[in-house]
Design a protein around this motif. Structure first.
Motif, PDB file in Angstrom:
ATOM      1  N   UNK A  45       0.833  -1.205   0.000  1.00  0.00           N
ATOM      2  CA  UNK A  45       0.000   0.000   0.000  1.00  0.00           C
ATOM      3  C   UNK A  45       0.871   1.260   0.000  1.00  0.00           C
ATOM      4  N   UNK A  46       1.886   1.286   0.841  1.00  0.00           N
ATOM      5  CA  UNK A  46       2.726   2.486   0.965  1.00  0.00           C
ATOM      6  C   UNK A  46       3.485   2.803  -0.316  1.00  0.00           C
ATOM      7  N   UNK A  47       3.824   1.780  -1.082  1.00  0.00           N
ATOM      8  CA  UNK A  47       4.518   2.031  -2.338  1.00  0.00           C
ATOM      9  C   UNK A  47       3.609   2.729  -3.351  1.00  0.00           C
ATOM     10  N   UNK A  48       2.295   2.551  -3.177  1.00  0.00           N
ATOM     11  CA  UNK A  48       1.358   3.166  -4.121  1.00  0.00           C
ATOM     12  C   UNK A  48       1.299   4.676  -3.988  1.00  0.00           C
ATOM     13  N   UNK A  49       1.598   5.190  -2.791  1.00  0.00           N
ATOM     14  CA  UNK A  49       1.628   6.647  -2.661  1.00  0.00           C
ATOM     15  C   UNK A  49       3.050   7.134  -2.329  1.00  0.00           C
ATOM     16  N   UNK A  50       4.014   6.306  -2.604  1.00  0.00           N
ATOM     17  CA  UNK A  50       5.445   6.593  -2.511  1.00  0.00           C
ATOM     18  C   UNK A  50       5.902   6.963  -1.110  1.00  0.00           C
ATOM     19  N   UNK A  51       5.220   6.403  -0.112  1.00  0.00           N
ATOM     20  CA  UNK A  51       5.753   6.469   1.242  1.00  0.00           C
ATOM     21  C   UNK A  51       6.982   5.556   1.320  1.00  0.00           C
ATOM     22  N   UNK A  52       6.931   4.458   0.545  1.00  0.00           N
ATOM     23  CA  UNK A  52       8.062   3.557   0.376  1.00  0.00           C
ATOM     24  C   UNK A  52       8.405   3.479  -1.111  1.00  0.00           C
ATOM     25  N   UNK A  53       9.667   3.334  -1.400  1.00  0.00           N
ATOM     26  CA  UNK A  53      10.139   3.221  -2.779  1.00  0.00           C
ATOM     27  C   UNK A  53      10.585   1.785  -3.041  1.00  0.00           C
ATOM     28  N   UNK A  54      10.166   1.187  -4.160  1.00  0.00           N
ATOM     29  CA  UNK A  54      10.590  -0.192  -4.426  1.00  0.00           C
ATOM     30  C   UNK A  54      12.101  -0.286  -4.636  1.00  0.00           C
ATOM     31  N   UNK A  55      12.658  -1.418  -4.261  1.00  0.00           N
ATOM     32  CA  UNK A  55      14.081  -1.651  -4.494  1.00  0.00           C
ATOM     33  C   UNK A  55      14.344  -1.784  -5.986  1.00  0.00           C
ATOM     34  N   UNK A  56      13.426  -2.459  -6.671  1.00  0.00           N
ATOM     35  CA  UNK A  56      13.474  -2.497  -8.133  1.00  0.00           C
ATOM     36  C   UNK A  56      12.087  -2.809  -8.678  1.00  0.00           C
ATOM     37  N   UNK A  57      11.928  -2.567  -9.963  1.00  0.00           N
ATOM     38  CA  UNK A  57      10.625  -2.755 -10.597  1.00  0.00           C
ATOM     39  C   UNK A  57       9.950  -1.420 -10.877  1.00  0.00           C
ATOM     40  N   UNK A  58       8.792  -1.475 -11.509  1.00  0.00           N
ATOM     41  CA  UNK A  58       8.051  -0.275 -11.906  1.00  0.00           C
ATOM     42  C   UNK A  58       6.670  -0.252 -11.263  1.00  0.00           C
ATOM     43  N   UNK A  59       6.277   0.925 -10.771  1.00  0.00           N
ATOM     44  CA  UNK A  59       4.922   1.153 -10.263  1.00  0.00           C
ATOM     45  C   UNK A  59       4.389   2.375 -11.002  1.00  0.00           C
ATOM     46  N   UNK A  60       3.461   2.138 -11.903  1.00  0.00           N
ATOM     47  CA  UNK A  60       2.945   3.214 -12.741  1.00  0.00           C
ATOM     48  C   UNK A  60       1.504   3.517 -12.345  1.00  0.00           C
ATOM     49  N   UNK A  61       1.270   4.748 -11.913  1.00  0.00           N
ATOM     50  CA  UNK A  61      -0.071   5.214 -11.558  1.00  0.00           C
ATOM     51  C   UNK A  61      -0.325   6.496 -12.330  1.00  0.00           C
TER      52      UNK A  61
END
Length: 228
Positions: A45-61
Motif C-alpha cells: 500500500x505504501x509504495x502506491x503513494x510513494x511512502x516507500x520506494x521499491x528496491x526495483x521494478x516499476x509502479x505506474x499510476x
C-alpha cells in the motif's frame, strides 16, 4: 490506472517485504488487499503513494512511474490520489472544515472553490452539520469520515485506504464502507487494505491476497480466505 511490474522491496535490515509482484488495477475498480500480518500488505500500500520506494521494478499510476520519479515531484503526483489512514491523521487544532480545506490550500485553490468543494464533500460524508467542530468533539467514525472527505476533496483518480475501519466498531465500519462504495460508484478507483473478514465476504469485490511478499490469490468477487 495502476500497474506494478516485477516489483521488489528489501529494507535496509535485509527483510524482503515484496517479492516480484506483478499486478494491474483498472480505472473504477474496488480492490481489497488482504493477507496475514507481516505478509507485505502495508509495504504494498505504501509504495502506491510513494511512502516507500521499491528496491526495483516499476509502479505506474496515472502514467507516472513512482519507482523513478524524483522526490521533489512526489507532492504533485499525490495531488491526484487520496489516502485514508487507520488512525485518521487529522490536525487536532483545526476544525472539521479546516482539516478538509487544508488539502486544497496546499495546492493554492481559491477561497471560493475551497468553500464550495469542502461543503460538497462534507455533505457526501454526512458531516455538513459538524463543519465547525474540532476532532476531539466528534466520534471516531466521524473523524474517519472527515479523513475520507479530506482524501476526496481534490477529486483524486485513486483512493488508497489503509485499514480504514481498523479502529472502528462494526456499525461504524459499515457506515464507512457504504460511503466508500458511493465514492467508487462515482468513478474513483479504490485500493483498500483490510483485516475485516465480514466486510470482504459481504461486499464482494476483487480480492488480492499477499503472502510472504507475493500475490497468493487474485480473484474477482473473492472472499477473505483467512480465519482473521
Amino acid at each position: 490506472m495502476i500497474h506494478m511490474k516485477d516489483v521488489w522491496k528489501t529494507y535496509p535490515n535485509g527483510v524482503m517485504a515484496i517479492n516480484g509482484i506483478n499486478i494491474d488495477i483498472e480505472k473504477g475498480e474496488f480492490v481489497y488487499v488482504v493477507g496475514p500480518s507481516g505478509a507485505g500488505k502495508s509495504t504494498f500500500i505504501k509504495m502506491m503513494y510513494r511512502e516507500e520506494k521499491p528496491t526495483r521494478g516499476d509502479i505506474i499510476i496515472n502514467r507516472n512511474n513512482l519507482a523513478k520519479v524524483k522526490e521533489r515531484h512526489i507532492p504533485y503526483i499525490r495531488r491526484n490520489m487520496g489516502v485514508i489512514f487507520q488512525d485518521f491523521k487529522l490536525l487536532p487544532n483545526l476544525s472539521v472544515y479546516e482539516n478538509v480545506a487544508f488539502a486544497m490550500e496546499v495546492i493554492e485553490e481559491s477561497k471560493t472553490n475551497i468553500r464550495k468543494k469542502v461543503m460538497n464533500v462534507l455533505e457526501i460524508v454526512r458531516l455538513k452539520n459538524k463543519a465547525r467542530f474540532f476532532p476531539h468533539e466528534i466520534s471516531g467514525g466521524e473523524q474517519q469520515r472527515v479523513a475520507i472527505a479530506r482524501a476526496i476533496v481534490n477529486n483524486p483518480a485513486v483512493l488508497i485506504a489503509d485499514e480504514p475501519t481498523g479502529n472502528l466498531d462494526p456499525e461504524t465500519s459499515w457506515e464507512i464502507m457504504h460511503i466508500l462504495e458511493e465514492i467508487n460508484d462515482r468513478g474513483t478507483t479504490i485500493v483498500m487494505a483490510t483485516h475485516n473478514k465480514e466486510i470482504v465476504n459481504t461486499l464482494r469485490k476483487r480480492v488480492i491476497a499477499i503472502e510472504e511478499g507475493r500475490i497468493a490469490r487474485d480473484e474477482q468477487k473473492g472472499d477473505y480466505g483467512y480465519e482473521r
